[in-house]
Design a protein around this motif. Structure first.
Motif, PDB file in Angstrom:
ATOM      1  N   LEU A 367      21.990 -29.443 -23.888  1.00  0.00           N
ATOM      2  CA  LEU A 367      22.743 -28.540 -24.594  1.00  0.00           C
ATOM      3  C   LEU A 367      21.862 -27.830 -25.551  1.00  0.00           C
ATOM      4  O   LEU A 367      22.072 -26.677 -25.707  1.00  0.00           O
ATOM      5  N   ASP A 368      20.973 -28.561 -26.302  1.00  0.00           N
ATOM      6  CA  ASP A 368      20.026 -27.780 -27.216  1.00  0.00           C
ATOM      7  C   ASP A 368      19.276 -26.970 -26.666  1.00  0.00           C
ATOM      8  O   ASP A 368      19.144 -25.587 -27.375  1.00  0.00           O
ATOM      9  N   VAL A 371      21.608 -23.741 -25.680  1.00  0.00           N
ATOM     10  CA  VAL A 371      21.901 -23.087 -26.934  1.00  0.00           C
ATOM     11  C   VAL A 371      20.554 -22.083 -27.335  1.00  0.00           C
ATOM     12  O   VAL A 371      20.880 -20.937 -27.538  1.00  0.00           O
ATOM     13  N   ARG A 423      25.795 -22.031 -31.704  1.00  0.00           N
ATOM     14  CA  ARG A 423      26.112 -23.431 -32.067  1.00  0.00           C
ATOM     15  C   ARG A 423      27.612 -23.811 -32.348  1.00  0.00           C
ATOM     16  O   ARG A 423      28.133 -24.837 -31.998  1.00  0.00           O
ATOM     17  N   ARG A 426      28.811 -24.009 -28.991  1.00  0.00           N
ATOM     18  CA  ARG A 426      28.639 -25.296 -28.411  1.00  0.00           C
ATOM     19  C   ARG A 426      29.761 -26.392 -28.854  1.00  0.00           C
ATOM     20  O   ARG A 426      30.126 -27.194 -28.045  1.00  0.00           O
ATOM     21  N   GLU A 430      32.274 -28.567 -26.588  1.00  0.00           N
ATOM     22  CA  GLU A 430      32.347 -29.943 -26.524  1.00  0.00           C
ATOM     23  C   GLU A 430      33.813 -30.539 -26.887  1.00  0.00           C
ATOM     24  O   GLU A 430      34.172 -31.640 -26.441  1.00  0.00           O
ATOM     25  N   ALA A 456      28.271 -26.408 -19.613  1.00  0.00           N
ATOM     26  CA  ALA A 456      27.460 -25.373 -19.924  1.00  0.00           C
ATOM     27  C   ALA A 456      26.357 -24.983 -19.012  1.00  0.00           C
ATOM     28  O   ALA A 456      26.274 -23.713 -19.059  1.00  0.00           O
TER      29      ALA A 456
END
Length: 535
Positions: A367-368, A371, A423, A426, A430, A456
């Motif tokens: 995910l990081d 993003v 973010r 994100r 979530e 994602a």
């Protein structure tokens, strides 16, 4: 015979027109903007300081403003007309700092209030030496009007000694022009040595343009050349279409040469007689007021459309600047949508992480990287849009406005804003994943973070993320996967659109702050039309 016939409807229409003029703005540096701003300021001064108060109070005293260039002898002339020193005169230039208005004691109430020249602070000390400092502590001398009374002036006539129209002090020049705009009678003073200078002729032509009641005084003329200088001056006036303007000549005398401040009564007798007649003879008084007032009203026929045209030019330029921003951002926004559809975000480190997922890459790490890749795509689009805007604006003179020259926001600030927004997307994604997992059997429910990483990847990976969709369906079911993809896709579109819109609005914010709208053009013309109808 020109007479003043004022109806309430005319005053109402004039006040409405005044408000429209005051509201007009010309902030963009177009070729005609400085002239438009100067015309607006001049017109406002004439409306506020002369026309509106004159029409409201036609019985108020005539105001003759004595103006001219440095060293023309204005203060000496005013002192001599009054018969005593009321205004400082001397050899130091510029001599007149604080303007002085002189009237009969019975007329004091007309000028002690804010009826005319409302922006000037009144100072009135009846028996004060004109050379003494009358300013209040911290007062700007350029914004003070000193009121003097003298029973040697007849009731119904006031004289105003204005600062030099070519003063080295900018505030003095501005105030001199403002004071002249308040006059029933313009008394233009020049000298035998300077009667051909450009500055007094500019004022003479302005008076002719507005058909104001005008008098010229040729001051300090040596007696040896009186005939020759008067003839040449008369020829210049005739050539300029001002041949019918009353002319008065004041000879050069020791009092004028050395700044004594008071000439013999005979030197100014003709001018004084002319002024007193205009104040005391009802027909002459009506003619003076009517000519100046209606001359100014008539000038609006050309001045208002000119202001309206300048306002239209401002709006057209603002539209071009806005269009450049819209076109650039629309193009980059479309490119972002295409890149998202093709799965361009799942590339580089994000693709490497996906291929290592889930054995050698945790869902949070995937995910990081997604993003970061999405943020980079959006920042690249915003930067490219701003570069295109800069290129288009370089071809627009209006973009040179100080408020716009800062250009695009700093890249680091845009990076920070975009990073925060992505973010936020994100976190909401979530939360959607947690909602779906919560509906499943607890014993079979997968880790919500894994679900979020998979959806994602589906949304940002294009065809490369197809296997992520299959893995997502295996974990939460086909219906749950489809539902989460739809919700997540809508969320992604919403956030991307919001980010691009936010950055577009930030680029437009300095232009929007200039408050350039289409309404002023129509409002100015409508106000003029209403005034013409009431006339």
């Amino acid at each position: 015979m020109v007479t003043l016939d004022v109806r309430p409807q005319l005053l109402d229409a004039l006040s409405a027109l005044r408000d429209r003029v005051a509201a007009a703005r010309f902030p963009l540096p177009l070729a005609g903007a400085p002239r438009a701003r100067a015309n607006r300021d001049e017109l406002l001064a004439q409306l506020d300081d002369y026309l509106v108060p004159r029409l409201r109070d036609p019985e108020s005293p005539l105001l003759a403003v004595v103006g001219g260039s440095t060293g023309a002898g204005k203060s000496t002339l005013v002192n001599s007309l009054v018969g005593r020193r009321v205004s400082e005169a001397g050899v130091l230039r510029p001599t007149t700092r604080t303007p002085v208005l002189v009237c009969h004691p019975e007329d004091h109430h007309w000028f002690s209030g804010m009826r005319v020249l409302p922006d000037l602070t009144r100072v009135w000390v009846p028996h004060q030496d004109p050379g003494d400092d009358l300013l209040l502590p911290g007062e700007n001398p350029a914004r003070v009007l000193r009121i003097e009374t003298a029973d040697t002036l007849p009731p119904g006539l006031a004289l105003l000694d204005a600062p030099d129209i070519d003063s080295l002090v900018a505030d003095n020049r501005t105030l001199a022009a403002e004071l002249i705009c308040a006059a029933d009678i313009w008394v233009m003073v020049t000298t035998a040595a300077r009667y051909a200078d450009a500055v007094p002729w500019h004022l003479l032509r302005t008076a002719k343009e507005y058909d104001a009641t005008l008098v010229t005084v040729l001051d300090r003329v040596p007696h040896q050349v009186v005939s020759e200088v008067s003839r040449q001056y008369a020829a210049l006036l005739t050539k300029a279409g001002l041949g019918d303007v009353p002319r008065f000549t004041v000879p050069e005398l020791p009092e004028s040469a050395w700044g004594g401040g008071l000439l013999p009564a005979t030197a100014v007798a003709a001018l004084r007689t002319w002024l007193v007649h205009r104040a005391q003879d009802p027909a002459a008084r009506q003619h003076v007021m009517g000519r100046t007032a209606y001359g100014l009203l008539n000038s609006l026929k050309s001045r208002m459309p000119e202001l309206a045209g300048a306002a239209a030019a401002q709006y057209a330029a603002a539209l071009r600047l806005t269009s450049a921003v819209d076109t650039s951002y629309d193009s980059e926004h479309a490119r972002v949508r295409g890149r998202l559809q093709s799965g361009a975000v799942l590339a580089g480190d994000a693709l490497k992480r996906w291929r290592a997922f889930p054995l050698d890459c945790a869902p949070g790490e995937l995910l990081d990287s997604l993003v970061e890749s999405l943020s980079a795509l959006l920042l690249c689009a915003v930067t490219a849009a701003d570069e295109r805007v800069d290129e288009a604006w370089r071809r627009e003179p209006a973009a040179a406005a100080p408020a716009l020259t800062a250009g695009a926001p700093a890249p680091d600030s845009a990076e920070h804003r975009i990073g925060l927004a992505v973010r936020r997307w994100r976190r909401e994604l979530e939360e959607y994943a947690e909602d779906e997992v919560r509906e499943l059997d607890r014993s079979l429910a997968p880790d919500p973070e894994v679900v979020a990483a998979l959806v994602a990847t589906v949304l940002l990976g294009g065809r490369r993320g197809r296997t992520a969709g299959e893995s997502l369906a295996e974990r939460i079911g086909v219906h749950g996967a489809l539902r989460l993809r739809d919700r997540g896709g809508s969320l992604l579109t919403e956030h991307v659109d919001r980010i691009m819109h936010m950055e577009r609005e930030r680029r437009l914010a300095p232009l929007d702050a200039l408050d350039v709208h289409p309404e002023p053009q129509a409002e100015l013309i409508a106000a003029l039309s209403l005034l013409q109808k009431e006339r």
